[in-house]
Design an enzyme around this catalytic site. Structure first.
Site, PDB file in Angstrom:
ATOM      1  N   LYS A 280       0.865  -1.192   0.000  1.00 53.14           N
ATOM      2  CA  LYS A 280       0.000   0.000   0.000  1.00 53.14           C
ATOM      3  C   LYS A 280       0.902   1.243   0.000  1.00 53.14           C
ATOM      4  CE  LYS A 280      -4.324   1.476   2.133  1.00 53.14           C
ATOM      5  NZ  LYS A 280      -5.380   1.112   3.101  1.00 53.14           N
ATOM      6  N   GLU A 365     -19.239  -3.723  11.315  1.00 53.78           N
ATOM      7  CA  GLU A 365     -20.139  -2.868  12.103  1.00 53.78           C
ATOM      8  C   GLU A 365     -21.218  -3.700  12.798  1.00 53.78           C
ATOM      9  OE1 GLU A 365     -19.171  -2.223   9.017  1.00 53.78           O
ATOM     10  OE2 GLU A 365     -18.144  -0.295   9.170  1.00 53.78           O
ATOM     11  N   ARG A 393     -24.889   0.110   8.325  1.00 56.35           N
ATOM     12  CA  ARG A 393     -24.576  -1.315   8.123  1.00 56.35           C
ATOM     13  C   ARG A 393     -25.033  -2.170   9.322  1.00 56.35           C
ATOM     14  NH1 ARG A 393     -20.617  -3.764   4.757  1.00 56.35           N
ATOM     15  NH2 ARG A 393     -21.403  -2.471   3.065  1.00 56.35           N
TER      16      ARG A 393
HETATM   17  C1  LIG Z   1     -18.878  -0.614   5.712  1.00 57.66           C
HETATM   18  C2  LIG Z   1     -17.619   0.216   5.696  1.00 57.66           C
HETATM   19  N1  LIG Z   1     -16.915   0.365   6.840  1.00 57.66           N
HETATM   20  C3  LIG Z   1     -15.807   1.120   6.862  1.00 57.66           C
HETATM   21  C4  LIG Z   1     -15.353   1.736   5.728  1.00 57.66           C
HETATM   22  C5  LIG Z   1     -14.138   2.640   5.782  1.00 57.66           C
HETATM   23  N2  LIG Z   1     -13.061   2.098   4.927  1.00 57.66           N
HETATM   24  C6  LIG Z   1     -12.844   2.519   3.706  1.00 57.66           C
HETATM   25  S1  LIG Z   1     -11.558   1.762   2.973  1.00 57.66           S
HETATM   26  C7  LIG Z   1     -11.269   0.837   4.369  1.00 57.66           C
HETATM   27  C8  LIG Z   1     -10.145  -0.131   4.427  1.00 57.66           C
HETATM   28  C9  LIG Z   1     -10.253  -1.097   3.296  1.00 57.66           C
HETATM   29  O1  LIG Z   1      -9.135  -1.966   3.370  1.00 57.66           O
HETATM   30  P1  LIG Z   1      -8.833  -2.869   2.111  1.00 57.66           P
HETATM   31  O2  LIG Z   1     -10.104  -3.474   1.641  1.00 57.66           O
HETATM   32  O3  LIG Z   1      -7.764  -3.766   2.512  1.00 57.66           O
HETATM   33  O4  LIG Z   1      -8.366  -1.857   0.985  1.00 57.66           O
HETATM   34  P2  LIG Z   1      -6.978  -1.055   0.887  1.00 57.66           P
HETATM   35  O5  LIG Z   1      -7.304   0.365   1.285  1.00 57.66           O
HETATM   36  O6  LIG Z   1      -6.005  -1.720   1.806  1.00 57.66           O
HETATM   37  O7  LIG Z   1      -6.580  -1.156  -0.551  1.00 57.66           O
HETATM   38  C10 LIG Z   1     -12.196   1.131   5.353  1.00 57.66           C
HETATM   39  C11 LIG Z   1     -12.231   0.523   6.706  1.00 57.66           C
HETATM   40  C12 LIG Z   1     -16.113   1.555   4.550  1.00 57.66           C
HETATM   41  N3  LIG Z   1     -15.763   2.166   3.388  1.00 57.66           N
HETATM   42  N4  LIG Z   1     -17.219   0.791   4.564  1.00 57.66           N
HETATM   43 MG   LIG Z   2      -5.763  -3.703   2.410  1.00 53.11          MG
END
Ligand SMILES: Cc1ncc(C[n+]2csc(CCOP(=O)(O)OP(=O)(O)O)c2C)c(N)n1
Ligand SMILES: [Mg+2]
Ligand SMILES: CC(=O)[C@@H](O)[C@H](O)COP(=O)(O)O
Length: 628
Positions: A280, A365, A393
Site C-alpha cells: 500500500k 459494524e 450497516r
Molecule cells: C462498511 C464500511 N466500513 C468502513 C469503511 C471505511 N473504509 C474505507 S476503505 C477501508 C479499508 C479497506 O481496506 P482494504 O479493503 O484492505 O483496501 P486497501 O485500502 O487496503 O486497498 C475502510 C475501513 C467503509 N468504506 N465501509
Molecule cells: Mg488492504
C-alpha cells in the site's frame, strides 16, 4: 509519455511488457503529483497500479465486468478509461468522483463507497450473465480489509456453493485503513509468508514438468500430491475448502508474473481466487512507510511528504477522543469499539492510554454493535464509535440487540451531516431519521465542542438504555473547553437568542448558521429566536407547547434528510395533539443523494445557509422590513 496515448483500455493491448511497466511508473508519478493538490486515497491507488493495468490489458472492460470493492482504489481504472484529464477536479464539486461512478463511464459497472459489497455484486452479475446465456468475465477486486466484512463472507459462502464462473482478486496489502486485524488477516499472513510451502510447491511442479508424457493415473496422483502438499503445509487452504480454486500468493507489482497468473486463472472453471500481494503506497516512500496516514490525505508537499492540516480549532473528533480519555479515567466500565476506523474516530490516543479498552473489530459494524450489546448486558459502558454512514450497516443490531432489550450502549456518531469530498456514499444524513423512530433511543447533537463534552458526560451518567450523540466532520467553533463536562437534563432545549418574529429550531452546527441569520435580520429590526434543539429525541415537549401557545412561526433546520428527520418529528408532535394552526417550515436535505464537494458547497446546494434562512423568515412573516 506513454500515458498520453492511453485513451481507452484497448490502447494497452498494443504495448510491450516493457512499455506496460514504464506506463506503471508514469501512472504512479501522475497520481503523486495530482493528489498533492486535490488530496484523495493515495496509498490504496499506488498499490494497485500494476494490477489495474494487468486487468485492463488482459480482459475487455466494459464487456468484462470489473467490480472494485469500496472503490476508493479505482483512480488507476479511471485513468485507463479516458478520465485522466479530469483529475484536477477529483472529489471537487461537480468534478470527478473519488469512487466508481456509473454516470462517469461505461467501464464503471458497480458503485460502492461502503466496503465488502463486491463479491455479492459479482455473484449477482454472474447469475444474470448465465441466465442471459452470455459469457463475459466477472472480476471482483477486494482488499484484505474488505474481506473481513461480513457481507464478503456471506457471499463467499454462496459463491463457493454455486460454483459460478467468476474471479476474485484479493488485493492483500496487510492493511485496512489501519493495520488489518482478525483471524482472516492472520491466515493471509501465514499463506503469504509460508516460503517453504511456496518453494516445495515449485519443486513439485518442476518435477512434474520434467517427467515426459506421464500416464493419466500418475498425473492425477502427482496433482493429488501437490494438493496434499498444500494441505499438509498450509493448514487447510481456507478458500479451497470454501469451493474456490486458490491461486497465489503472487507479487502484485511483478507485471509479467501477475499477467501470467491472471491468464491461468481465466482458464479455471468455477470460482477462482487470485491472492495478490501488494504494498500500500508503493512507489512513494512517505506512503509506503505510513500507509495508515496516507490511506486518505489532503494537500501535501511531494518532496517532504508533509501533509498540510487544516488550521483552526480542534475537530469535533479530536475533542471526542480527548474527552473519552477523561471519562474513562473516572469510569472503568468504559470500553471503546471501532469498526476499523481507530484513527478517523479519534481513538488512537485513547488506545495508548487504555490498550485493552479500545477494540478494533475490523470492517464489521454488525458484529461491533452486537458485541457492545453483549458487553452492556454484563454491566460495561461500551462506546460504539462509528461514522454515521457506516452505522447504517448495523441497523438491525441497533434495533434488535440494543434498543429492544434497552441495553446501555452509547453511540458516538462521527461524520454526522455532510462529509464533503467523500460525497453521497458517505454523507451522514440519515441517522436522525433511522434512530429517532426507535423506542428507548436518546439522540443528541451539540451546537459546539463544549456541548459535545457535556453530552458525553450526559451519556456516561445515563444508565437507562441506549443513548447517542452525533457530531460533524468539521472543526469546532473555538469555544473554551477547559471546564469539566457537565450533564444536561435529558430532553431540554436551549434558547440561544430571544425573538418574536419567528423561531428557528436548529440542530447541531445549524445553530451557528441560525445565529448568523439572526444577526443579519436584527440589523433590519427583525428578531429571530434561535433555539438549540440539542435533543432530537426526546423532543423538548414543554417548550414546543409553549411555542404553540405563542403562535410564533417555526422553522426547523437540520443537516439531515427532511424526510423522517427532526423536522418531521416536530410536525408529528403537533399533529398528534391536534395543533394545526401553526406556520412551520422544515429546512434540511430533500429527497435525493448529495454528491461530493465541500461541506460549504453542499450546504449551499440544499439551502442550509444563513441567506436561505433569512429568505425563509422574510417569506414566512412578510411584514415590511423596518430599517433599524
Ligand atoms: C462498511 C464500511 N466500513 C468502513 C469503511 C471505511 N473504509 C474505507 S476503505 C477501508 C479499508 C479497506 O481496506 P482494504 O479493503 O484492505 O483496501 P486497501 O485500502 O487496503 O486497498 C475502510 C475501513 C467503509 N468504506 N465501509
Ligand atoms: Mg488492504
Ligand atoms: C474510503 C473510505 O470509506 C474511508 O477512507 C473514508 O473516506 C474515510 O473518511 P474520513 O476521511 O472522513 O475519515
Amino acid at each position: 509519455m506513454l500515458l498520453e496515448q492511453i485513451k481507452q483500455p484497448e490502447d494497452l493491448k498494443r504495448l510491450s511488457m516493457a512499455e506496460l511497466e514504464l506506463l506503471a511508473e508514469e501512472i504512479r508519478q501522475f497520481l503523486i503529483e495530482k493528489l498533492s493538490v486535490t488530496g484523495g486515497h493515495l496509498a490504496p491507488n499506488l498499490g494497485v497500479v500494476e494490477l489495474t493495468i494487468a486487468l485492463h490489458t488482459l480482459f475487455n472492460s466494459p464487456e468484462d465486468k470489473f467490480i472494485f470493492d469500496v472503490g476508493h482504489q479505482a483512480y488507476v481504472h479511471k485513468i485507463l478509461t479516458g478520465r485522466m484529464d479530469k483529475f484536477d477536479t477529483l472529489r471537487k464539486y461537480k468534478g470527478l468522483c473519488g469512487f466508481v461512478k456509473r454516470s462517469e463511464s461505461v467501464h464503471d459497472v458497480w458503485e460502492a463507497g461502503h466496503s465488502s459489497t463486491s463479491l455479492s455484486a459479482a455473484m449477482g452479475m454472474s447469475i444474470a450473465r448465465d441466465l442471459k446465456g452470455e459469457n463475459y468475465k466477472v472480476v471482483a477486486i477486494i482488499g484484505d480489509g474488505a474481506m473481513t466484512g461480513g457481507m464478503a463472507l456471506e457471499a463467499m459462502n454462496h459463491i463457493g456453493h454455486e460454483k459460478k464462473n467468476l474471479m476474485v482478486i484479493l488485493n492483500d496489502n496487510e492493511m485496512s485503513i489501519a493495520p488489518n486485524v482478525g483471524a482472516i488477516h492472520n491466515y493471509l499472513s501465514k499463506i503469504r509468508s509460508d516460503r517453504h510451502y511456496l518453494k516445495a510447491k515449485e519443486e513439485v511442479e518442476t518435477l512434474l514438468k520434467k517427467i515426459p508424457a506421464i500416464g493419466e493415473t500418475l498425473a492425477k496422483t502427482a496433482e493429488k500430491l501437490k494438493d496434499s502438499l498444500k494441505y499438509l503445509v498450509v493448514s487447510g487452504v481456507w478458500f479451497e475448502e470454501l469451493g474456490f480454486t486458490y491461486m497465489g500468493p503472487v507479487d502484485g507489482h511483478n507485471l509479467p508474473l501477475l499477467m501470467d497468473t491472471l491468464k491461468q486463472a481465466e482458464k479455471v472453471n468455477g470460482p477462482v481466487l487470485v491472492h495478490v500481494v501488494t504494498i500500500k503506497g508503493k512507489g512513494y516512500t512517505p506512503a509506503e512507510k505510513d500507509s495508515h496516514t496516507w490511506h486518505g490525505v489532503g494537500h501535501y508537499k511531494i518532496e517532504s511528504g508533509q501533509v498540510l492540516k487544516a488550521v483552526g480549532p480542534p475537530m469535533y473528533t479530536e475533542v471526542f477522543g480527548n474527552t473519552l480519555i477523561e471519562l474513562a479515567e473516572q469510569d472503568p466500565r468504559i470500553v471503546a469499539v471501532t469498526p476499523a476506523m481507530p484513527s478517523g474516530s479519534g481513538l488512537l490516543k485513547f488506545a495508548s492510554h487504555f490498550p485493552n479498552r479500545m477494540i478494533d473489530v475490523g470492517i464489521a459494524e454488525q458484529h461491533g454493535a452486537t458485541m457492545c450489546a453483549g458487553m452492556a448486558s454484563e454491566g460495561m459502558k461500551p462506546i460504539f464509535a462509528v461514522y454515521s454512514t457506516f452505522l447504517q450497516r448495523a441497523y438491525d443490531q441497533v434495533v434488535h440487540d440494543i434498543c429492544r432489550p434497552n441495553l446501555n450502549v452509547t453511540f458516538a456518531i462521527d461524520r454526522a451531516g455532510f462529509v464533503g469530498p467523500d460525497g453521497e456514499t458517505h454523507q451522514g444524513v440519515y441517522d436522525i431519521a433511522f434512530l429517532r423512530t426507535l423506542p428507548n433511543m436518546v439522540l443528541m447533537m451539540p451546537k459546539d465542542e463544549k456541548e459535545l463534552r457535556d453530552m458525553m458526560k450526559t451519556a456516561n451518567d445515563y444508565d437507562d438504555g441506549p443513548i447517542a450523540y452525533r457530531y460533524p466532520r468539521i472543526n469546532g467553533t473555538g469555544v473554551k473547553i477547559d471546564e469539566a463536562p457537565k450533564s444536561i437534563a435529558i430532553g431540554t432545549w436551549e434558547v440561544i437568542k430571544e425573538g418574536d418574529r419567528a423561531a428557528v429550531l436548529a440542530v447541531g452546527p445549524m445553530v451557528q448558521v441560525a445565529e448568523e441569520a439572526a444577526e443579519q435580520l436584527s440589523k433590519e429590526g427583525i428578531q429571530l429566536r434561535v433555539v438549540n434543539a440539542r435533543f432530537i429525541k426526546p423532543l423538548d415537549e414543554a417548550y414546543l407547547l409553549q411555542l404553540a401557545n405563542e403562535q410564533i412561526p417555526l422553522i426547523t433546520m437540520e443537516e439531515g434528510s427532511i424526510q423522517g428527520g427532526f423536522g418531521s418529528a416536530v410536525l408529528e408532535f403537533f399533529a398528534e395533539r391536534g395543533i394545526s394552526a401553526l406556520t412551520i417550515r422544515n429546512l434540511g436535505i430533500a429527497d435525493y443523494f448529495v454528491e461530493h464537494g465541500s461541506v460549504k458547497e453542499q450546504r449551499q446546494e440544499v439551502g442550509l445557509t444563513a441567506q436561505h434562512l433569512v429568505a425563509e423568515v422574510l417569506a414566512l412573516t412578510p411584514r415590511k422590513r423596518q430599517r433599524a
